[in-house]
Design a protein around this motif. Sequence first.
Motif, mmCIF file in Angstrom:
data_model
loop_
_atom_site.group_PDB
_atom_site.id
_atom_site.type_symbol
_atom_site.label_atom_id
_atom_site.label_comp_id
_atom_site.label_asym_id
_atom_site.label_seq_id
_atom_site.Cartn_x
_atom_site.Cartn_y
_atom_site.Cartn_z
ATOM 1 N N CYS B 49 49.475 37.972 32.473
ATOM 2 C CA CYS B 49 49.143 38.267 33.864
ATOM 3 C C CYS B 49 49.374 39.735 34.164
ATOM 4 C CB CYS B 49 50.008 37.417 34.786
ATOM 5 S SG CYS B 49 49.564 35.687 34.690
ATOM 6 N N PHE B 50 48.491 40.281 34.961
ATOM 7 C CA PHE B 50 48.606 41.667 35.379
ATOM 8 C C PHE B 50 48.544 41.702 36.892
ATOM 9 C CE2 PHE B 50 48.304 43.314 31.203
ATOM 10 C CZ PHE B 50 47.504 42.419 30.522
ATOM 11 N N ILE B 51 49.256 42.665 37.448
ATOM 12 C CA ILE B 51 49.341 42.738 38.898
ATOM 13 C C ILE B 51 48.607 43.986 39.374
ATOM 14 C CG2 ILE B 51 50.930 42.909 40.834
ATOM 15 C CD1 ILE B 51 53.017 41.606 38.915
ATOM 16 N N GLU B 52 47.807 43.834 40.403
ATOM 17 C CA GLU B 52 47.148 44.989 41.009
ATOM 18 C C GLU B 52 47.555 45.020 42.466
ATOM 19 O OE1 GLU B 52 45.366 47.101 38.165
ATOM 20 O OE2 GLU B 52 44.995 47.575 40.263
ATOM 21 N N GLU B 53 48.287 46.059 42.850
ATOM 22 C CA GLU B 53 48.693 46.148 44.239
ATOM 23 C C GLU B 53 47.661 47.023 44.938
ATOM 24 O OE1 GLU B 53 52.679 47.490 44.809
ATOM 25 O OE2 GLU B 53 52.635 47.045 46.945
ATOM 26 N N ILE B 54 46.849 46.411 45.778
ATOM 27 C CA ILE B 54 45.730 47.147 46.369
ATOM 28 C C ILE B 54 45.635 46.905 47.869
ATOM 29 C CG2 ILE B 54 44.137 47.515 44.452
ATOM 30 C CD1 ILE B 54 43.052 44.752 44.911
ATOM 31 N N PRO B 55 45.098 47.889 48.607
ATOM 32 C CA PRO B 55 44.851 47.660 50.036
ATOM 33 C C PRO B 55 43.674 46.702 50.217
ATOM 34 C CG PRO B 55 44.259 49.905 49.416
ATOM 35 C CD PRO B 55 44.774 49.240 48.190
ATOM 36 N N ASP B 56 43.352 46.343 51.443
ATOM 37 C CA ASP B 56 42.264 45.373 51.625
ATOM 38 C C ASP B 56 40.897 46.046 51.471
ATOM 39 O OD1 ASP B 56 42.303 45.093 55.278
ATOM 40 O OD2 ASP B 56 42.390 46.800 53.927
ATOM 41 N N GLU B 57 39.877 45.244 51.322
ATOM 42 C CA GLU B 57 38.483 45.684 51.116
ATOM 43 C C GLU B 57 38.376 46.673 49.964
ATOM 44 O OE1 GLU B 57 36.417 43.930 52.830
ATOM 45 O OE2 GLU B 57 38.066 43.132 54.039
ATOM 46 N N THR B 58 39.116 46.406 48.897
ATOM 47 C CA THR B 58 39.015 47.254 47.709
ATOM 48 C C THR B 58 38.410 46.442 46.589
ATOM 49 O OG1 THR B 58 41.047 48.349 48.383
ATOM 50 C CG2 THR B 58 40.350 48.717 46.129
ATOM 51 N N MET B 59 37.476 47.055 45.877
ATOM 52 C CA MET B 59 36.824 46.345 44.787
ATOM 53 C C MET B 59 37.559 46.627 43.479
ATOM 54 S SD MET B 59 32.855 46.188 43.818
ATOM 55 C CE MET B 59 32.598 47.745 43.066
ATOM 56 N N VAL B 60 37.736 45.588 42.688
ATOM 57 C CA VAL B 60 38.392 45.731 41.389
ATOM 58 C C VAL B 60 37.431 45.226 40.328
ATOM 59 C CG1 VAL B 60 40.338 44.992 39.967
ATOM 60 C CG2 VAL B 60 40.670 45.407 42.396
ATOM 61 N N ILE B 61 37.230 46.030 39.294
ATOM 62 C CA ILE B 61 36.345 45.635 38.195
ATOM 63 C C ILE B 61 37.162 45.603 36.915
ATOM 64 C CG2 ILE B 61 34.343 46.294 36.815
ATOM 65 C CD1 ILE B 61 33.144 47.578 39.210
ATOM 66 N N GLY B 62 37.079 44.489 36.202
ATOM 67 C CA GLY B 62 37.798 44.380 34.941
ATOM 68 C C GLY B 62 36.826 44.123 33.806
ATOM 69 N N ASN B 63 36.997 44.847 32.711
ATOM 70 C CA ASN B 63 36.176 44.631 31.518
ATOM 71 C C ASN B 63 37.094 44.218 30.393
ATOM 72 O OD1 ASN B 63 33.467 45.627 32.252
ATOM 73 N ND2 ASN B 63 34.594 47.490 32.665
ATOM 74 N N TYR B 64 36.716 43.201 29.637
ATOM 75 C CA TYR B 64 37.535 42.859 28.484
ATOM 76 C C TYR B 64 36.646 42.513 27.315
ATOM 77 C CZ TYR B 64 36.530 37.895 28.930
ATOM 78 O OH TYR B 64 35.889 36.693 28.968
#
Lengths: 221, 235
Positions: B49-64
């Motif tokens: 598990c990984f944690i992303e602490e982000i404000p609202d309306e933020t887009m997160v893109i993950g590639n694996y």
Amino acid sequence: SGSAQRWAASAGLWGCRLLALLLLVPGLGSASEITFELPDNAKQCFYEDITLGTKCTLEFQVITGGHYDVDCRLEDPDGNVLYKETKKQYDSFTFTASKNGTYKFCFSNEFSTFTHKTVYFDFQVGEDPPLFPSENRVSALTQMESACVSIHEALKSVIDYQTHFRLREAQGRSRAEDLNTRVAYWSVGEALILLVVSIGQVFLLKSFFSDKRTTTTRVGS
Amino acid sequence: IFTRKGSRMAGVAARQLPAMGLSAVLLLVLCAAGARALYFHIGETEKRCFIEEIPDETMVIGNYRTQMWDKQKEVFLPSTPGLGMHVEVKDPEGKVVLSRQYGSEGRFTFTSHTPGDHQICLHSNSTRMALFAGGKLRVHLDIQAGEHANNYPEIAAKDKLTELQLRARQLLDQVEQIQKEQDYQRYREERFRLTSESTNQRVLWWSIAQTVILILTGIWQMRHLKSFFEAKKLV
């Protein structure tokens, strides 16, 4: 066969050039910012393939858990330890890759028996990719463009400071929330212990006097 | 320039052909290695598990990208079909935002609607468990949030922006991210203040309560014992 040889030679030549370009130019960097949870007595390792001459920076910070410290270790492809620190809360390490290959860095919480930690790290490899990958920077940047570039760099450092501030604030906040719950439990616990002990004392004392002995009364032990 | 060099090289082609073949192979290997990203090893039933602490309306893109360990050859296979990874994303309140199965190579995207710690969990869900037994999986992972998730060459092509306009767009995106982060900071500071005030109140009231309990039990003890001893005719 002569033309085939020539074709093969030029193809191989192009291959050589492209390969040389890929190996010698330490461009096309990447930045990985990851926050993960490290359970107690655990070690987690991450690997990255780095080319010779690339300037890399590893920054890590412990956000929650115990004494907010972790062991960190960075090794080069031959296994030589480039960076090794125990029980560090925050550190930043910059190095230039002296070899091509897989670099490995590990975070260890093996010294802790029951606290698991949340660790943040930022591994920057090389420079940021350029905005226009197909551009060939033959002409110099205009004044507007270089102003944009310097604003971009300044904003990057603002974002970086914001991230570190957020992590430190998260640390403070987690301590405050821990304190809050601890105060609640301990207050209730102490009040109960107080009641139990005082009532118990009285009944114990009464039991010393309840046998019909008229010999010396035991006042205390 | 190239034609001159090319004709020179053609003369020595016969000797240098094997070397050039080798470098062509190396080139192919480099290309096959794909995008450069961090990687780690994961066991078959392990969940990372990984944690992303982000404000609202933020887009997160993950590639694996995953590679399987081949026990006989003792190397990681370049790509294995049939390998799957299950990606689960939870928002700060524990509600599941994204829970999907992807192939051996995947890209997941989500946008946060509440600010805070989002948890991204990955675990392998392979259909070829027999091959997998006792093996490890190498996972290449790259997570980008906010402004880093934007693909500027694509934006330039789509909106037909000049170089200066693209740079201005990048600066605008960065400033927007800074503003969102500062709003999030204000929200966090308010939470921190509420927690501290709650601790303060608790410490205050419970100290008073404990002192009162102490005094009352002391008084009760003395009166009870006094009446007890008077009954026993010891006092």
